[in-house]
Design a protein around this motif. Structure first.
Motif: not given
Length: 451
Positions: A149, A124, A346, A115, A348, A161-162, A153, A119, A127
């Motif tokens: 998480g 990704l 995540s 992940a 996508t 992101f998770g 980026d 990212a 959130l």
């Protein structure tokens, strides 16, 4: 007002589902140990009629069937058409589809490393704002789950992101209650007490530990879990993170000391079934069988929550075998750290439905419904622990609830050549005669060669 959880699809899915008490009506809306109020409020506030939400992940077979039930309730609450596809080659498939621009809306990652890589490549979507604060407030050891998480980026900015969902627990010691009762041994609550118990068992003529590192081409990995647990019990979470990223070299004295903490158990002939020379050659799946010998060939086995799958057939949990938390040092003031692993959701392919599903995953019921089906642990602090399918899972859930720090398995986060290579083989070298310093030096040299 919506008529909730009434669809034919749900009726079909639930026809074979059973809660812990054996009743197939466990998932009837308004019944069972579930938080229906927040589910109903979510349903009233969310309308995704006509929208499709696609998800992919590693769950297949029985795990997919269990997750499908949860998604059926999401679909019924929102009006969305939800499709989950599981794959044994998920890690390869999700990268290919994301780079081709054909990724599903959400992906379920079995570990943070992939992940984080995606990212950083812009594959990704972060959130929604406020999610990090919600996780910190609503998960046990919440800041740990935010950290796990959060990744850089494509521009190098850290973002969440998770969101973690299903959790595996590794900081456990397995034992035979009957053997402990017969010998008058109490469950140790601190590392100091665990070491004292180890010596007491030897003084009484017994062997305290079953330890086996054998695992075919993966031989050595059980020792990495020992070292990771010892890092969390002797050093700060920040030091653990620095070790995982190699900001702290693998041959730092703190890491060497953690290896030697493992060695204090594994390299003492009096402590280990078969003596220290048997540690590297005993298969990890066979190692715990000594717990069940009469008299016991060993009294304790440190291993993750999956190990009962390798106990003798017919073993009754809570009666023939049980577990306790692998304790922390009383004198280190590091709280109750827990080592484990877990899956995270995540986004996508962003959509309104993807955001809504993340919101759904915040509801206790999204966790409680799998808890009731078995094979599931969660760090969500708002769930009803009574929803767990068994007393054993409930007790493990309590350990997660009581955790002050959670850290992911370090070897799974390190580069593959280290975490699934040099670290494994280095631990075998250590238990067969190499010094902790030499092993740590050789692992760091391998790491340096990757740069």
């Amino acid at each position: 007002m919506k008529k909730l959880a009434s669809s034919t699809a749900i009726a079909v899915l639930l026809s074979g589902a059973a809660y812990a008490d054996g009743h197939t009506s466990a998932f009837t809306p308004g019944e069972g140990p579930f938080d229906w109020d927040s589910y109903n409020a979510f349903a009233e506030a969310t309308d995704l009629s006509g929208e499709t939400v696609t998800i992919t992940g590693p769950w297949t077979g029985d795990e997919k069937a269990k997750f499908d039930i949860i998604m059926a309730f999401f679909a019924d609450a929102t009006g969305a058409d939800v499709t989950y596809s599981g794959s044994d080659s998920f890690e390869q498939d999700i990268v290919i589809s994301a780079r081709a621009g054909s990724a599903p809306n959400l992906a379920v990652f079995p570990q943070p490393g992939l992940a984080a890589d995606m990212a950083s490549q812009g594959l990704l979507t972060p959130l929604a704002d406020g999610t990090a604060e919600w996780v910190a407030d609503n998960f046990a050891a919440g800041s740990s789950w935010v950290d796990l998480g959060t990744y850089a980026d494509a521009d190098g900015n850290d973002q969440l992101f998770g969101m973690f969902y299903r959790v595996d627990l590794k900081s456990l010691v397995w034992y035979s209650p009957a053997a402990f009762d017969e010998s008058g041994y109490d469950i140790p609550e601190t590392m100091e007490e665990l070491k004292a118990l180890t010596d007491q068992i030897v003084a009484d003529g017994g062997t305290p530990w079953c330890i086996g590192l054998g695992s075919g081409a993966a031989t050595g990995w059980p020792a990495t879990d020992w070292v990771e647990d010892m890092m969390l019990r002797t050093q700060s979470p920040e030091d653990y993170d620095a070790w995982v990223s190699n900001e702290m070299p693998f041959n730092d004295p703190k890491v060497v000391a953690a290896i030697e903490e493992f060695g204090a158990f594994a390299l003492n002939d009096d402590y280990v079934n078969g003596g220290s020379q048997a540690v590297a050659n005993t298969d990890f799946r066979d190692s715990p069988t000594g717990l069940f010998d009469i008299p016991p060939a060993c009294y304790m086995h440190r291993q993750a929550s999956f190990i009962p799958a390798f106990f003798p057939e017919g073993t009754e949990m809570g009666q023939d075998a049980d577990f306790f938390y692998f304790p922390a040092y009383e004198g280190k003031d590091l709280g109750k750290p827990v080592l484990g692993a877990g899956t995270l959701f995540s986004i996508t392919n962003p959509s309104e439905g993807a955001n809504a599903l993340i919101e759904f995953m915040k509801l206790p019921i999204a966790h409680e419904m799998w808890m009731a089906q078995g094979g599931f642990l969660t760090a969500h602090a708002g769930v009803n622990l009574d929803a767990y399918e068994s007393d054993s899972l409930r007790a493990q859930g309590q350990i997660l609830a009581d955790a002050t720090t959670f850290r992911f398995d370090a070897s799974d986060l390190m580069p593959g050549e280290i975490g699934a290579g040099a670290f494994w083989t280095g631990m075998v070298d250590y238990v067969t005669g190499a010094s902790a310093e030499d092993v740590a030096d050789s692992i760091q040299e391998r790491w340096d060669a990757l740069n």
